[in-house]
Write an enzyme that holds these catalytic residues in place. Structure first.
Site, short mmCIF file in Angstrom:
data_model
loop_
_atom_site.label_atom_id
_atom_site.label_comp_id
_atom_site.label_asym_id
_atom_site.label_seq_id
_atom_site.Cartn_x
_atom_site.Cartn_y
_atom_site.Cartn_z
N LYS A 51 1.03 -31.83 -10.07
CA LYS A 51 2.16 -31.58 -9.17
C LYS A 51 2.73 -30.20 -9.45
CE LYS A 51 4.15 -34.37 -6.09
NZ LYS A 51 3.29 -35.04 -5.08
N THR B 294 -0.47 -37.60 -8.07
CA THR B 294 0.45 -36.50 -8.35
C THR B 294 1.90 -36.98 -8.16
OG1 THR B 294 0.53 -35.54 -6.12
CG2 THR B 294 -1.28 -34.84 -7.55
N ARG C 249 13.40 11.09 -12.13
CA ARG C 249 13.21 10.21 -10.97
C ARG C 249 13.93 8.90 -11.22
NH1 ARG C 249 7.07 7.56 -11.66
NH2 ARG C 249 7.43 6.86 -13.80
N GLN D 89 3.74 3.14 -18.11
CA GLN D 89 2.80 2.73 -19.15
C GLN D 89 3.39 2.94 -20.54
OE1 GLN D 89 2.02 4.34 -16.32
NE2 GLN D 89 -0.12 4.07 -15.73
N HIS E 218 9.11 2.05 -5.99
CA HIS E 218 9.40 3.46 -5.70
C HIS E 218 10.68 3.64 -4.88
CE1 HIS E 218 5.43 4.13 -7.28
NE2 HIS E 218 4.85 3.47 -6.31
O1 LIG Z 1 4.90 5.69 -14.39
C1 LIG Z 1 4.01 5.87 -13.54
N1 LIG Z 1 2.74 5.51 -13.82
C2 LIG Z 1 1.71 5.69 -12.92
O2 LIG Z 1 0.55 5.34 -13.20
C3 LIG Z 1 2.05 6.26 -11.67
N2 LIG Z 1 1.31 6.54 -10.57
C4 LIG Z 1 2.17 7.08 -9.65
O3 LIG Z 1 1.85 7.44 -8.47
N3 LIG Z 1 3.43 7.11 -10.15
C5 LIG Z 1 3.38 6.61 -11.40
N4 LIG Z 1 4.34 6.41 -12.34
#
Ligand SMILES: O=c1[nH]c(=O)c2[nH]c(=O)[nH]c2[nH]1
Length: 320
Positions: free
Chosen positions: A15, A60, A188, A253, A281
């Site tokens: 479930k 279930t 940004r 990352q 974005h």
């Molecule tokens: O922090 C980011 N990692 C990316 O891999 C990436 N790729 C992107 O277009 N902007 C960003 N920003």
């Protein structure tokens, strides 16, 4: 020619989206949890697929009823890790032909409403507010296929923790070639909806006796006072938010990696940490046609939030 060109290689059912609110009353002091529960089973169930044999099927609907029953009787219901382990343990103990249970508990936020009492601000004893759309997630896999002991693996974490920062995020030095239109930016908006999970080493749960399949002996790892179900979740949330806020981010990352390493460093029981971070974005709006400057990254003031597409940055960091 044989007609046996295929076989059932995997089967799991149960479930999904069982919604439950549990109230625990301690005098006038009430505690609540609201869970969305998924409970899936594996075992000797092949014939229900291959021979239309429903005699092996725990409906279930019954799985839903058991979920509510364990929510009623479990002394562990307020802690999602313990509730999930109790539910999964019961499912594999009650039905000998069911060897594995996969229980996911999603806990919705309900915090006490702060009110002004006679002694100043205080938390209300029975009124609550949804103070965030993020969820605490617990996934347990219960394996009773190996005889006496039941082994359980627990993965827990957070989903949909939405955050945004307006500076101290850059993205430069990425691959530039004929496909590149993105400008390098030293400033940004960074926004993401954080999904985070961490794993522990498997634990053993004593099998309930045939006389009492509802009995649940809580493993020491998640006994009251242990760190798995209180300290680690709090620490993971705090480290994630602190790092997001304070890191001078070179990329999603790099910030992800910092968060995950800190959680591993600060929680000896945690074996792996995974993040899934959409890069949501926000694009500065070009108002040059009006003679209005809005494109200098550190000075832009009006942004267009982009629902899709988003980046999606994921990784798992593992203890050595
Ligand atoms: O922090 C980011 N990692 C990316 O891999 C990436 N790729 C992107 O277009 N902007 C960003 N920003």
């Amino acid at each position: 020619m044989s007609t046996e060109t295929s076989f059932l290689s995997h089967a799991r059912y149960g479930k999904d989206k069982v919604r439950v609110l549990r109230v625990v009353r301690e005098g006038k002091w009430h505690h609540i949890v609201e869970y969305n529960v998924q409970a899936l089973l594996e075992g000797d169930i092949e014939t229900s697929y291959t021979e239309a044999d429903n005699s092996v099927v725990v409906a279930t609907d019954s799985i839903k009823n058991i979920t509510y029953y364990i929510a009623k009787i479990s002394p562990h219901v307020l802690i999602p890790e313990r509730f999930a382990l109790h539910l999964g343990t019961h499912l594999v103990s009650k039905y000998p032909h069911i060897h594995k249970a996969f229980v996911t508990v999603e806990q919705l936020r309900w915090s006490r409403i702060p009110v002004v009492g006679e002694q100043g601000p205080q938390e209300h004893p029975h009124s609550f507010i949804r103070d965030g759309e993020d969820k605490r997630i617990v996934k347990v896999e219960i394996d009773a296929s190996k005889g006496k002991e039941i082994s359980a693996s627990v993965t827990a974490g957070i989903s949909d923790l939405l955050v945004l920062k307006t500076t101290e995020s850059a993205f430069t030095n990425f691959v530039r070639d004929k496909y590149t239109t993105l400008k390098e930016v030293d400033d940004r908006i960074l926004s993401t909806s954080i999904d985070l999970s961490y794993t522990f080493l498997p634990i053993e749960i004593p099998k309930p006796t045939d006389a009492d399949v509802e009995q649940f002996t809580i493993p020491s790892e998640i006994a009251p006072g242990s760190v798995w179900d209180t300290m680690v979740p709090e620490n993971a949330r705090k480290v994630t938010l602190d790092t997001f806020a304070s890191d001078n981010s070179a990329s999603v990352q790099a910030t992800l990696y910092r968060m995950a390493r800190l959680i591993i460093a600060q929680n000896a029981q945690v074996q792996t940490v995974s993040y899934s971070l959409p890069n949501k974005h926000y694009i500065p709006v070009d108002m040059g046609y009006l003679g209005v400057e809005n494109l200098i990254p550190s000075q832009a003031e009006v942004f267009m939030p982009i629902a899709a597409p988003s980046g999606l940055i994921t990784a798992t960091i593992t203890r050595k």
